[in-house]
Design a protein around this motif. Structure first.
Motif, short mmCIF file in Angstrom:
data_model
loop_
_atom_site.label_atom_id
_atom_site.label_comp_id
_atom_site.label_asym_id
_atom_site.label_seq_id
_atom_site.Cartn_x
_atom_site.Cartn_y
_atom_site.Cartn_z
N MET A 1 0.85 -1.20 0.00
CA MET A 1 0.00 0.00 0.00
C MET A 1 0.88 1.24 0.00
O MET A 1 1.86 1.31 0.69
N SER A 2 0.50 2.17 -0.80
CA SER A 2 1.23 3.43 -0.84
C SER A 2 0.43 4.51 -0.15
O SER A 2 -0.78 4.56 -0.25
N ASP A 3 1.16 5.35 0.55
CA ASP A 3 0.51 6.47 1.21
C ASP A 3 0.49 7.70 0.32
O ASP A 3 -0.03 8.73 0.69
N GLU A 4 1.07 7.56 -0.84
CA GLU A 4 1.14 8.71 -1.73
C GLU A 4 -0.25 9.12 -2.18
O GLU A 4 -1.07 8.27 -2.50
N PRO A 5 -0.50 10.42 -2.20
CA PRO A 5 -1.78 10.87 -2.76
C PRO A 5 -1.84 10.56 -4.24
O PRO A 5 -0.81 10.47 -4.91
N TRP A 38 -5.25 18.81 8.43
CA TRP A 38 -4.16 18.62 9.39
C TRP A 38 -3.46 17.30 9.10
O TRP A 38 -4.09 16.25 9.11
N GLY A 39 -2.18 17.37 8.86
CA GLY A 39 -1.40 16.16 8.61
C GLY A 39 -0.45 15.90 9.75
O GLY A 39 0.10 16.82 10.34
N PHE A 40 -0.27 14.61 10.05
CA PHE A 40 0.63 14.21 11.13
C PHE A 40 1.56 13.15 10.59
O PHE A 40 1.11 12.18 9.98
N ARG A 45 7.82 7.81 8.11
CA ARG A 45 6.58 7.13 8.46
C ARG A 45 5.47 7.66 7.56
O ARG A 45 5.52 8.81 7.14
N PRO A 46 4.47 6.85 7.31
CA PRO A 46 3.32 7.35 6.55
C PRO A 46 2.65 8.50 7.29
O PRO A 46 2.62 8.53 8.53
N SER A 47 2.12 9.42 6.52
CA SER A 47 1.42 10.54 7.16
C SER A 47 -0.04 10.17 7.41
O SER A 47 -0.61 9.31 6.75
N HIS A 48 -0.62 10.83 8.38
CA HIS A 48 -2.02 10.62 8.73
C HIS A 48 -2.71 11.96 8.70
O HIS A 48 -2.17 12.95 9.18
N TRP A 49 -3.91 11.98 8.15
CA TRP A 49 -4.60 13.24 7.93
C TRP A 49 -5.96 13.25 8.61
O TRP A 49 -6.69 12.26 8.58
N PHE A 50 -6.27 14.40 9.19
CA PHE A 50 -7.54 14.54 9.89
C PHE A 50 -8.12 15.93 9.66
O PHE A 50 -7.39 16.89 9.41
N HIS A 54 -11.28 16.36 14.12
CA HIS A 54 -10.66 15.12 14.55
C HIS A 54 -9.14 15.22 14.60
O HIS A 54 -8.47 14.18 14.70
N LYS A 55 -8.62 16.41 14.52
CA LYS A 55 -7.16 16.51 14.48
C LYS A 55 -6.51 15.99 15.76
O LYS A 55 -5.36 15.61 15.75
N ALA A 56 -7.29 15.95 16.85
CA ALA A 56 -6.74 15.36 18.08
C ALA A 56 -6.40 13.89 17.87
O ALA A 56 -5.49 13.36 18.51
N ASP A 57 -7.14 13.24 16.98
CA ASP A 57 -6.82 11.84 16.69
C ASP A 57 -5.41 11.70 16.15
O ASP A 57 -4.71 10.73 16.42
N GLY A 58 -5.01 12.67 15.36
CA GLY A 58 -3.69 12.60 14.73
C GLY A 58 -2.56 12.69 15.73
O GLY A 58 -1.46 12.19 15.47
N GLU A 59 -2.81 13.31 16.84
CA GLU A 59 -1.75 13.43 17.83
C GLU A 59 -1.34 12.07 18.38
O GLU A 59 -0.25 11.92 18.93
N ASN A 60 -2.19 11.08 18.21
CA ASN A 60 -1.83 9.73 18.63
C ASN A 60 -0.70 9.17 17.75
O ASN A 60 -0.06 8.19 18.13
N PHE A 61 -0.52 9.78 16.58
CA PHE A 61 0.50 9.28 15.66
C PHE A 61 1.82 10.00 15.85
O PHE A 61 2.81 9.66 15.21
N LEU A 62 1.85 11.00 16.70
CA LEU A 62 3.09 11.76 16.90
C LEU A 62 3.89 11.18 18.07
O LEU A 62 3.36 10.46 18.88
#
Ligand SMILES: [Zn+2]
Length: 62
Positions: A1-5, A38-40, A45-50, A54-62
């Motif tokens: 799987m690619s994380d590329e847009p 918001w990207g994290f 590492r793959p980036s995660h976007w919210f 829901h950007k607080a969800d992304g802080e779990n990836f930091l």
């Protein structure tokens, strides 16, 4: 799987996509699907976007 847009070569786009605030990222929060502003990501590492809501969800990836 690619994380590329997904990048479509100009002139090959089969579907007209909305333009403007859409940046090509969708919120990863289950069931949301909003435009994500918001990207994290960590290095190499793959980036995660919210979205804003829901950007607080992304802080779990930091
Ligand atoms: Zn969201």
């Amino acid at each position: 799987m690619s994380d590329e847009p997904i990048r479509l070569t100009e002139g090959m786009s089969p579907v007209a996509r909305p333009r403007g605030k859409v940046l090509g990222h969708i919120c990863e929060h289950p069931g949301c699907g909003c435009d994500a502003g918001w990207g994290f990501a960590k290095p190499r590492r793959p980036s995660h976007w919210f979205c804003f809501g829901h950007k607080a969800d992304g802080e779990n990836f930091l």
